[in-house]
Design a protein around this motif. Structure first.
Motif, PDB file in Angstrom:
ATOM      1  N   GLU A   3       0.828  -1.195   0.000  1.00 46.12           N
ATOM      2  CA  GLU A   3       0.000   0.000   0.000  1.00 46.12           C
ATOM      3  C   GLU A   3       0.868   1.252   0.000  1.00 46.12           C
ATOM      4  O   GLU A   3       1.974   1.254   0.519  1.00 46.12           O
ATOM      5  CB  GLU A   3      -0.907   0.014   1.231  1.00 46.12           C
ATOM      6  N   THR A   4       0.333   2.295  -0.585  1.00 44.97           N
ATOM      7  CA  THR A   4       1.027   3.572  -0.573  1.00 44.97           C
ATOM      8  C   THR A   4       0.238   4.552   0.286  1.00 44.97           C
ATOM      9  O   THR A   4      -0.945   4.352   0.550  1.00 44.97           O
ATOM     10  CB  THR A   4       1.186   4.136  -1.997  1.00 44.97           C
ATOM     11  N   TRP A   5       0.921   5.601   0.672  1.00 46.50           N
ATOM     12  CA  TRP A   5       0.307   6.604   1.522  1.00 46.50           C
ATOM     13  C   TRP A   5       0.064   7.867   0.719  1.00 46.50           C
ATOM     14  O   TRP A   5       0.679   8.082  -0.319  1.00 46.50           O
ATOM     15  CB  TRP A   5       1.198   6.891   2.728  1.00 46.50           C
ATOM     16  N   THR A   6      -0.861   8.674   1.212  1.00 49.26           N
ATOM     17  CA  THR A   6      -1.153   9.967   0.613  1.00 49.26           C
ATOM     18  C   THR A   6      -1.129  11.013   1.721  1.00 49.26           C
ATOM     19  O   THR A   6      -1.238  10.680   2.904  1.00 49.26           O
ATOM     20  CB  THR A   6      -2.521   9.991  -0.094  1.00 49.26           C
ATOM     21  N   LEU A   7      -0.983  12.278   1.324  1.00 49.54           N
ATOM     22  CA  LEU A   7      -0.959  13.380   2.277  1.00 49.54           C
ATOM     23  C   LEU A   7      -2.207  14.231   2.110  1.00 49.54           C
ATOM     24  O   LEU A   7      -2.692  14.416   0.999  1.00 49.54           O
ATOM     25  CB  LEU A   7       0.276  14.265   2.056  1.00 49.54           C
ATOM     26  N   ARG A   8      -2.685  14.758   3.240  1.00 49.38           N
ATOM     27  CA  ARG A   8      -3.800  15.699   3.223  1.00 49.38           C
ATOM     28  C   ARG A   8      -3.581  16.717   4.335  1.00 49.38           C
ATOM     29  O   ARG A   8      -2.819  16.469   5.274  1.00 49.38           O
ATOM     30  CB  ARG A   8      -5.135  14.977   3.410  1.00 49.38           C
ATOM     31  N   VAL A  64      -3.199   5.882   4.798  1.00 47.71           N
ATOM     32  CA  VAL A  64      -3.189   4.677   3.974  1.00 47.71           C
ATOM     33  C   VAL A  64      -4.614   4.136   4.036  1.00 47.71           C
ATOM     34  O   VAL A  64      -5.124   3.856   5.132  1.00 47.71           O
ATOM     35  CB  VAL A  64      -2.195   3.621   4.505  1.00 47.71           C
ATOM     36  N   ALA A  65      -5.260   4.035   2.892  1.00 43.46           N
ATOM     37  CA  ALA A  65      -6.653   3.575   2.830  1.00 43.46           C
ATOM     38  C   ALA A  65      -7.524   4.370   3.809  1.00 43.46           C
ATOM     39  O   ALA A  65      -8.311   3.803   4.568  1.00 43.46           O
ATOM     40  CB  ALA A  65      -6.738   2.074   3.097  1.00 43.46           C
ATOM     41  N   ASP A  66      -7.334   5.666   3.829  1.00 44.09           N
ATOM     42  CA  ASP A  66      -8.081   6.613   4.673  1.00 44.09           C
ATOM     43  C   ASP A  66      -7.809   6.473   6.172  1.00 44.09           C
ATOM     44  O   ASP A  66      -8.483   7.101   6.980  1.00 44.09           O
ATOM     45  CB  ASP A  66      -9.592   6.528   4.411  1.00 44.09           C
TER      46      ASP A  66
END
Length: 163
Positions: A3-8, A64-66
């Motif tokens: 899984e990859t991560w995202t930034l917010r 990761v996946a919210d």
């Protein structure tokens, strides 16, 4: 990790998770974990969370996946209630924490860079933090342009120019 991560951007609703990240940051030493309630109720740590998202606060959350896995945020702490890394009025103090499973995967670096970019965009000239001596994160901070400006009892204050 597949899984990859995202930034917010961090929101007011992230306060509880930021508390988790204060606990992670305070318990960086393997085998020396202090209880969550002890960390979160201590004035030295509470100042990084109390009244989260007041004017001057900013943050970034990695997910990761919210599900949040890391966060970096800063506060404008007053001279009357300085943080561990306080260097002066108008210099935001950075706090960062990443869940152990996601450390050494670039999450912390991405969080730090995004938050520094945000501080620069807001017109901040510098950003500061405090790190205990012996914490492997000190090498990471140096690699991102932070330099030790003050040495205290068991910890160093580090500052990075944003210009």
């Amino acid at each position: 990790m597949a899984e990859t991560w995202t930034l917010r951007a961090a929101t007011q609703g992230d306060g509880l998770f930021l508390g988790d990240m204060v606990v992670e940051a305070a318990n960086w030493r393997a085998g020396a974990a202090r209880p969550r309630h002890e960390i979160l109720t201590h004035p030295d740590h509470r100042r990084y969370l109390a009244g989260w998202m007041r004017p001057g606060d900013a943050g970034v959350v990695a997910t990761v996946a919210d599900e949040p896995v890391g966060a970096a945020w800063y506060r404008m702490l007053p001279r009357t209630d300085p943080g561990f890394g306080y260097v002066g009025t108008g210099v935001p103090e950075l706090i960062i924490g990443v869940r152990p499973l996601w450390r050494a995967h670039g999450v912390g670096r991405a969080l730090l860079r995004r938050l520094c970019d945000q501080a620069r965009a807001e017109g901040r000239a510098r950003i500061c933090l405090s790190v205990e001596r012996g914490n492997f994160a000190q090498v990471f901070y140096r690699s991102e342009g932070f330099a030790v400006t003050q040495s205290g009892f068991g910890r160093d204050t580090m500052v990075r120019s944003l210009r």
